[in-house]
Design a protein around this motif. Structure first.
Motif, mmCIF file in Angstrom:
data_model
loop_
_atom_site.group_PDB
_atom_site.id
_atom_site.type_symbol
_atom_site.label_atom_id
_atom_site.label_comp_id
_atom_site.label_asym_id
_atom_site.label_seq_id
_atom_site.Cartn_x
_atom_site.Cartn_y
_atom_site.Cartn_z
ATOM 1 N N PHE A 24 -4.228 5.965 4.605
ATOM 2 C CA PHE A 24 -3.613 5.303 3.577
ATOM 3 C C PHE A 24 -2.576 6.536 3.192
ATOM 4 C CE2 PHE A 24 -7.228 3.042 3.376
ATOM 5 C CZ PHE A 24 -6.738 1.565 3.391
ATOM 6 N N LEU A 27 0.689 5.796 0.905
ATOM 7 C CA LEU A 27 0.579 5.693 -0.627
ATOM 8 C C LEU A 27 0.931 6.908 -1.452
ATOM 9 C CD1 LEU A 27 -3.020 3.685 -0.885
ATOM 10 C CD2 LEU A 27 -0.356 2.844 -0.886
ATOM 11 N N GLN A 31 -2.820 7.505 -3.825
ATOM 12 C CA GLN A 31 -4.156 7.548 -3.070
ATOM 13 C C GLN A 31 -5.076 8.071 -4.179
ATOM 14 O OE1 GLN A 31 -3.971 9.696 1.078
ATOM 15 N NE2 GLN A 31 -2.021 10.417 0.184
ATOM 16 N N LEU A 34 -6.447 4.786 -5.445
ATOM 17 C CA LEU A 34 -7.276 4.176 -4.642
ATOM 18 C C LEU A 34 -8.554 4.880 -4.408
ATOM 19 C CD1 LEU A 34 -7.474 2.058 -2.419
ATOM 20 C CD2 LEU A 34 -6.634 3.485 -0.554
ATOM 21 N N THR A 265 -10.605 -11.276 8.791
ATOM 22 C CA THR A 265 -10.061 -10.234 9.267
ATOM 23 C C THR A 265 -9.257 -10.099 10.632
ATOM 24 O OG1 THR A 265 -11.704 -8.833 7.674
ATOM 25 C CG2 THR A 265 -10.892 -7.665 9.756
ATOM 26 N N SER A 272 -0.460 -9.969 10.857
ATOM 27 C CA SER A 272 -0.188 -9.425 9.861
ATOM 28 C C SER A 272 1.196 -8.693 10.239
ATOM 29 C CB SER A 272 -1.324 -8.201 9.217
ATOM 30 O OG SER A 272 -1.424 -7.396 9.998
ATOM 31 N N GLU A 276 -0.240 -1.233 7.866
ATOM 32 C CA GLU A 276 -0.669 -0.989 6.437
ATOM 33 C C GLU A 276 -1.438 -2.256 6.101
ATOM 34 O OE1 GLU A 276 2.383 -0.304 7.745
ATOM 35 O OE2 GLU A 276 2.389 1.891 7.649
ATOM 36 N N SER A 277 -0.886 -3.298 6.413
ATOM 37 C CA SER A 277 -1.412 -4.301 5.783
ATOM 38 C C SER A 277 -2.896 -4.620 6.342
ATOM 39 C CB SER A 277 -0.553 -5.727 5.741
ATOM 40 O OG SER A 277 -0.299 -5.915 7.018
ATOM 41 N N GLN A 279 -4.969 -2.556 7.724
ATOM 42 C CA GLN A 279 -6.045 -1.549 7.026
ATOM 43 C C GLN A 279 -6.351 -2.136 5.622
ATOM 44 O OE1 GLN A 279 -5.255 2.913 7.396
ATOM 45 N NE2 GLN A 279 -3.259 2.203 7.769
ATOM 46 N N VAL A 280 -5.558 -2.786 5.101
ATOM 47 C CA VAL A 280 -6.157 -3.275 3.793
ATOM 48 C C VAL A 280 -6.962 -4.257 3.982
ATOM 49 C CG1 VAL A 280 -5.474 -4.467 1.538
ATOM 50 C CG2 VAL A 280 -3.942 -2.638 2.509
ATOM 51 N N LEU A 283 -10.310 -2.707 5.042
ATOM 52 C CA LEU A 283 -10.911 -2.243 4.010
ATOM 53 C C LEU A 283 -11.664 -3.239 3.257
ATOM 54 C CD1 LEU A 283 -11.515 0.333 2.416
ATOM 55 C CD2 LEU A 283 -9.441 0.066 0.948
ATOM 56 N N ILE A 284 -11.147 -4.353 2.777
ATOM 57 C CA ILE A 284 -11.691 -5.350 2.041
ATOM 58 C C ILE A 284 -12.938 -6.242 2.594
ATOM 59 C CG2 ILE A 284 -11.222 -7.799 0.836
ATOM 60 C CD1 ILE A 284 -8.323 -7.272 0.620
#
Length: 320
Positions: A24, A27, A31, A34, A265, A272, A276-277, A279-280, A283-284
């Motif tokens: 990340f 960011l 960061q 986060l 996922t 996606s 970056e999206s 990775q989000v 992570l979720i």
């Protein structure tokens, strides 16, 4: 730090000592925010799952097959998140986000082993619910302590044997080129992209493992619940149907969450708009299931809530 290929000095450099997890970095100063959010969520995962394990261990009334499997599920959740989140927290605070070659391999071993073991464990838990509903009079005989230990041992054996073989093969490949992994942990797809050789056989193995040991347990879970639902429908009273379904509801929610998030996922990763999206989304997926499991099994479970109340009252009275 990096050693050049001896066969051709003009080739990309061979990666011998580690990678940089870009994660990340984009960011920048965000960061820190986060970091604080993830630290809170990680502590909640640890406390929630440890609480479930302690409650079950301290209360003999919860020493049943379902809670035996739940202890292992909580342990897997702790191991899975601990293999990713602490290092991510460090990387959110430092500029140099490096991971050693051995550290990257170790991280992948833990992530893949715990993930695959959890798939098998959820199938074992579905079988436990199937026996409880379909054969209630023979439940204690069929789901004996030995049978539970065998199911749990088989889940760990499959997870360890399959993923040790797969991960060892992946890290036996030569890695070269840029040593920057555009991810926040050592997952299989981004690491395979770093290999400077044909990885088609590895990709076939990854696909085979997914079909046999991830989709396979899911199909067994579906079969178990088809038989469970068929049995519940045949029960004569509405109260009996309600009680039968309530014994399965927590596990069904956990399975739906686990496989639902995985499906979202890996479908989302292909569609996606950016890495970056991606990775989000990942992570979720990593955070939600281990955080939700103890909540589902405590807030929706009268036995666990009763055990928690008794444990608290016992400690208060013993001190006073």
């Amino acid at each position: 730090m990096m050693t050049s290929s001896e066969s051709d000095p003009g080739k990309n450099q061979t990666i011998s000592d580690g990678f940089i997890l870009v994660g990340f970095s984009y960011l920048n100063k965000l960061q820190i925010l986060l970091f604080l959010v993830l630290l809170f969520l990680y502590l909640a995962i640890l406390l929630g799952n440890l609480l479930v394990i302690l409650l079950i261990k301290l209360n003999p009334s919860l020493h049943t097959p379902m809670y035996f499997f739940l202890v292992n599920l909580s342990f897997l959740g702790i191991c899975f998140t601990t293999s990713v989140i602490p290092q991510l927290l460090v990387h959110l605070l430092v500029e140099k986000k490096t991971i050693s070659f051995a550290g990257c391999a170790a991280q992948m071993y833990v992530i893949t082993i715990t993930g695959l073991t959890e798939c098998c464990l959820l199938a074992a838990m579905a079988y436990d619910r199937y026996v409880a509903i379909r054969h209630p009079l023979h439940y204690t005989t069929i789901m004996s302590g030995r049978a539970c230990a065998q199911l749990m041992g088989a889940s760990w054996f499959i997870g360890i044997s399959v993923e040790v073989a797969q991960t060892t093969w992946i890290f036996s490949l030569p890695f070269c080129g840029s040593h920057r992994i555009h991810h926040f942990f050592c997952d299989i797809p981004p690491v395979l992209k770093m290999a400077c050789t044909d990885t088609s056989k590895n990709e076939i193995m990854v696909f085979t493992v997914s079909v046999l040991f991830i989709l396979g347990p899911f199909l067994l879970i579906i079969l178990s619940y088809v038989l469970i639902i068929f049995t519940i429908i045949q029960l004569p009273s509405a109260e009996g149907r309600r009680k039968a379904f309530s014994t399965c509801s927590s596990h069904l929610m956990v399975v739906t969450l686990f496989y639902g998030l995985a499906l979202i996922t890996y479908m989302g990763l292909g569609s996606s708009s950016s890495p970056e999206s991606d990775q989000v989304i990942v992570l979720i997926d990593i955070i939600v299931a281990p955080l939700s499991n103890p909540i589902i099994y405590t807030l929706r479970n009268k036995e666990v809530k009763g055990a928690f109340r008794k444990t608290v009252e016992k400690n208060i009275f013993s001190r006073s």
